[in-house]
Design a protein around this motif. Structure first.
Motif, PDB file in Angstrom:
ATOM      1  N   ALA A 192       0.731  -1.194  -0.087  1.00 44.04           N
ATOM      2  CA  ALA A 192      -0.100   0.037   0.069  1.00 44.04           C
ATOM      3  C   ALA A 192       0.856   1.104  -0.065  1.00 44.04           C
ATOM      4  N   ARG A 193       2.063   1.236   0.848  1.00 41.27           N
ATOM      5  CA  ARG A 193       2.920   2.330   1.060  1.00 41.27           C
ATOM      6  C   ARG A 193       3.358   2.830  -0.493  1.00 41.27           C
ATOM      7  N   GLY A 194       4.024   1.683  -0.872  1.00 40.78           N
ATOM      8  CA  GLY A 194       4.632   1.786  -2.390  1.00 40.78           C
ATOM      9  C   GLY A 194       3.683   2.210  -3.417  1.00 40.78           C
ATOM     10  N   LEU A 195       2.363   1.774  -3.452  1.00 38.33           N
ATOM     11  CA  LEU A 195       1.602   2.263  -4.656  1.00 38.33           C
ATOM     12  C   LEU A 195       1.057   3.783  -4.143  1.00 38.33           C
ATOM     13  N   LEU A 196       1.054   4.007  -2.937  1.00 37.54           N
ATOM     14  CA  LEU A 196       0.663   5.578  -2.517  1.00 37.54           C
ATOM     15  C   LEU A 196       1.800   6.504  -2.963  1.00 37.54           C
ATOM     16  N   VAL A 197       3.020   6.126  -2.644  1.00 41.34           N
ATOM     17  CA  VAL A 197       3.971   6.856  -3.187  1.00 41.34           C
ATOM     18  C   VAL A 197       4.059   7.058  -4.697  1.00 41.34           C
ATOM     19  N   GLU A 198       3.815   6.039  -5.227  1.00 38.20           N
ATOM     20  CA  GLU A 198       4.083   6.159  -6.830  1.00 38.20           C
ATOM     21  C   GLU A 198       2.890   6.845  -7.276  1.00 38.20           C
ATOM     22  N   THR A 199       1.374   6.708  -6.826  1.00 39.31           N
ATOM     23  CA  THR A 199       0.305   7.443  -7.121  1.00 39.31           C
ATOM     24  C   THR A 199       0.675   9.042  -6.927  1.00 39.31           C
ATOM     25  N   MET A 200       1.249   9.579  -5.552  1.00 37.30           N
ATOM     26  CA  MET A 200       1.682  10.832  -5.552  1.00 37.30           C
ATOM     27  C   MET A 200       2.693  11.344  -6.681  1.00 37.30           C
ATOM     28  N   ARG A 201       3.703  10.352  -6.911  1.00 34.13           N
ATOM     29  CA  ARG A 201       4.486  10.793  -7.975  1.00 34.13           C
ATOM     30  C   ARG A 201       3.939  11.168  -9.317  1.00 34.13           C
ATOM     31  N   ARG A 202       2.788  10.376  -9.422  1.00 32.05           N
ATOM     32  CA  ARG A 202       2.226  10.693 -11.239  1.00 32.05           C
ATOM     33  C   ARG A 202       1.161  11.840 -10.786  1.00 32.05           C
ATOM     34  N   LEU A 203       0.795  11.961  -9.545  1.00 32.62           N
ATOM     35  CA  LEU A 203      -0.112  13.374  -9.557  1.00 32.62           C
ATOM     36  C   LEU A 203       0.912  14.675  -9.594  1.00 32.62           C
ATOM     37  N   LEU A 204       1.955  14.737  -9.019  1.00 33.16           N
ATOM     38  CA  LEU A 204       2.745  15.609  -8.960  1.00 33.16           C
ATOM     39  C   LEU A 204       3.158  15.838 -10.616  1.00 33.16           C
ATOM     40  N   THR A 205       3.683  15.052 -11.328  1.00 25.26           N
ATOM     41  CA  THR A 205       3.846  15.103 -12.739  1.00 25.26           C
ATOM     42  C   THR A 205       2.788  15.621 -13.400  1.00 25.26           C
ATOM     43  N   ALA A 206       1.474  15.372 -13.222  1.00 20.03           N
ATOM     44  CA  ALA A 206       0.543  15.869 -14.145  1.00 20.03           C
ATOM     45  C   ALA A 206       0.055  17.506 -13.678  1.00 20.03           C
ATOM     46  N   ARG A 207       0.375  17.624 -12.328  1.00 20.72           N
ATOM     47  CA  ARG A 207       0.066  18.901 -11.958  1.00 20.72           C
ATOM     48  C   ARG A 207       1.117  19.938 -12.022  1.00 20.72           C
ATOM     49  N   ARG A 208       2.509  19.439 -12.481  1.00 21.50           N
ATOM     50  CA  ARG A 208       3.385  20.341 -12.993  1.00 21.50           C
ATOM     51  C   ARG A 208       3.031  20.769 -14.069  1.00 21.50           C
ATOM     52  N   GLU A 209       2.425  19.941 -14.954  1.00 22.59           N
ATOM     53  CA  GLU A 209       2.031  20.519 -16.445  1.00 22.59           C
ATOM     54  C   GLU A 209       0.712  21.308 -16.417  1.00 22.59           C
ATOM     55  N   GLU A 210      -0.171  20.878 -15.435  1.00 18.12           N
ATOM     56  CA  GLU A 210      -1.463  21.389 -15.442  1.00 18.12           C
ATOM     57  C   GLU A 210      -1.847  21.509 -14.011  1.00 18.12           C
ATOM     58  N   PRO A 211      -1.676  22.624 -13.361  1.00 20.91           N
ATOM     59  CA  PRO A 211      -2.083  22.806 -12.058  1.00 20.91           C
ATOM     60  C   PRO A 211      -3.524  22.981 -11.777  1.00 20.91           C
ATOM     61  N   GLY A 212      -3.744  22.620 -10.645  1.00 20.90           N
ATOM     62  CA  GLY A 212      -5.414  22.520 -10.282  1.00 20.90           C
ATOM     63  C   GLY A 212      -5.549  23.119  -8.898  1.00 20.90           C
TER      64      GLY A 212
END
Length: 442
Positions: A192-212
């Motif tokens: 669960a921790r590994g999946l959560l960290v990876e999910t947050m990494r993908r969110l950051l990548t997406a928000r760097r391109e398109e903030p919300g």
């Protein structure tokens, strides 16, 4: 560390004993009687530690970062810890965890997270929580029966946080399932921790391109240079993962334990028990008697020091027994130490009661007593915006459920309810209920 490891205490208590899971309040009372405010305990593989269960002592340890650090590199037991030790993810998780940074680095990172949560508008949060809670009740309302843990209390905080973090709908189910399974610990928790960290990494990548208008976007905006190199991105992903997990798991248990209390205690069976006063009173009582975060890891002594009745050595690990401290007679009893504690800690509303561990009552006409240590103390305390979000989600979840299902009751005897086998977080395995079927509002 060059300090020799502390030898095993002959009267040390295994921390994984069943009574920590099933009967903690009387157990803490017994431990206090036998050992005082600082209890020698054994972790897996007979690794020694101190469990601090005195209110004054927890207050002191959590408020003195110079003497009691969060840096696990100070531990004098590393040479005795097996490579596959089950508590390694808890004591010293892999990655750049915010939990074990110290000094100005921790203060800077914690402020960024706190400010990102501070921007959440309370009214909007309440509306989100009500809408999600109603949708969850719609999902099982026609059945007339539900396990509230699986169907409601473990899901509501996650779904509210998913909205605050801007988590894509197609990613939410997998992460939600992983976090619920990870509540039992072990390999599931690591996954669960590994999946959560990876999910947050993908969110950051997406928000760097398109903030919300979400937490990751605000964290990026407050972290200049966050996109410069993988280290910065990894650090932010770790921080967001800590924030998400700390917001989800204890809040889910706070809601579950509150509903259990309201469904099993005759004091909440009156017609107005589901009202705002009844819910807030039950929430407060849970934080005193049945707090979701029972034990916190941890602090390491930076020097030899006397703590309560014990001589603690440099490098010793101290576990903060929040539930034990909340039940300390120092803040519940009838003797002079109550007044001393009130003066020392600036507490109000502490009253004398015949019960050795009652829930402190408020001053007449005043708010509920909130001198509990359930959210910690000192510079590592749960940030106030995070506490406010947890309170809003818990209160809203309980009020919506009791409003929609006014005749809800337990479907099993109270003594059949069981808790997850954890000495760290206290939450129910299940909360089976029955009620008159209701039609969804949508």
């Amino acid at each position: 560390m060059t300090v020799p490891a502390r030898p095993l205490a002959p009267d040390a208590v295994p921390l994984d004993t069943d009574r920590f899971h099933t009967d903690p309040v009387p157990l803490y009372r017994e431990l206090r009687h036998r050992h005082g405010s600082v209890v020698p305990v054994l972790l897996p593989s007979d690794i020694p530690a101190w469990l601090v269960i005195g209110y004054r002592e927890v207050h002191r340890v959590s408020g003195d970062a110079d003497t009691y650090t969060r840096d696990p590199a100070r531990w004098n037991q590393w040479a005795s810890v097996p490579a596959d030790w089950p508590l390694l993810p808890l004591i010293a998780p892999r990655g750049a965890s915010l939990l074990h940074t110290v000094g100005t680095a921790h203060a800077r990172r914690a402020t960024v997270l706190s400010d990102a949560l501070e921007a959440v508008e309370p009214g909007e949060l309440r509306r989100h929580a009500e809408r999600i809670a109603d949708a969850l009740v719609d999902g099982f309302g026609l059945d007339g029966r539900a396990d509230l843990v699986a169907a409601y209390t473990a899901r509501l905080p996650f779904l509210v946080l998913a909205e605050l973090f801007g988590l894509p709908a197609d990613e939410a189910p997998e992460l939600g399932d992983a976090l619920r399974q990870g509540m039992a610990g072990g390999a599931a928790a690591n996954r669960a921790r590994g999946l959560l960290v990876e999910t947050m990494r993908r969110l950051l990548t997406a928000r760097r391109e398109e903030p919300g208008a979400d937490v990751p976007s605000r964290v990026l905006a407050a972290s200049p240079g966050a996109g410069e190199g993988e280290l910065a991105e990894t650090v932010l992903a770790e921080d967001l993962a800590v924030l998400f997990a700390a917001g989800h798991l204890p809040t889910a248990d706070w809601l579950g334990n509150t509903l259990r209390l309201m469904l099993t205690d005759a004091r909440y069976a009156a017609s107005d028990a589901g009202g705002r006063f009844g819910v807030e009173r039950a929430m407060n009582e849970v934080l005193w008697r049945d707090t979701p975060t029972q034990t916190v890891v941890g602090r390491w002594a930076t020097r030899d020091v006397r703590l309560g009745p014990r001589q603690v050595r440099a490098g010793d690990l101290l576990l903060l027994g929040l539930q034990g401290a909340n039940g300390d007679p120092l803040v519940h009893g009838t003797s002079a130490p109550v007044a001393t504690a009130a003066a020392l800690y600036g507490l109000s509303g502490l009253v004398s009661e015949p019960d050795p561990e009652p829930v402190p009552e408020p001053v007449a006409g005043g708010p509920a007593n909130s001198a509990y240590l359930s959210f910690g103390h000192g510079d590592r305390r749960c940030p106030f915006p995070a506490q406010e979000i947890a309170e809003t989600v818990t209160r809203t979840g309980a009020e919506v459920l009791l409003d929609r299902l006014p005749d809800i009751e337990l479907a099993v005897a109270t003594e059949e309810l069981t808790y997850r086998p954890s000495s760290w977080l206290r939450g129910l395995d299940a909360l089976p209920t029955r009620f008159a079927p209701v039609v969804g509002r949508r």
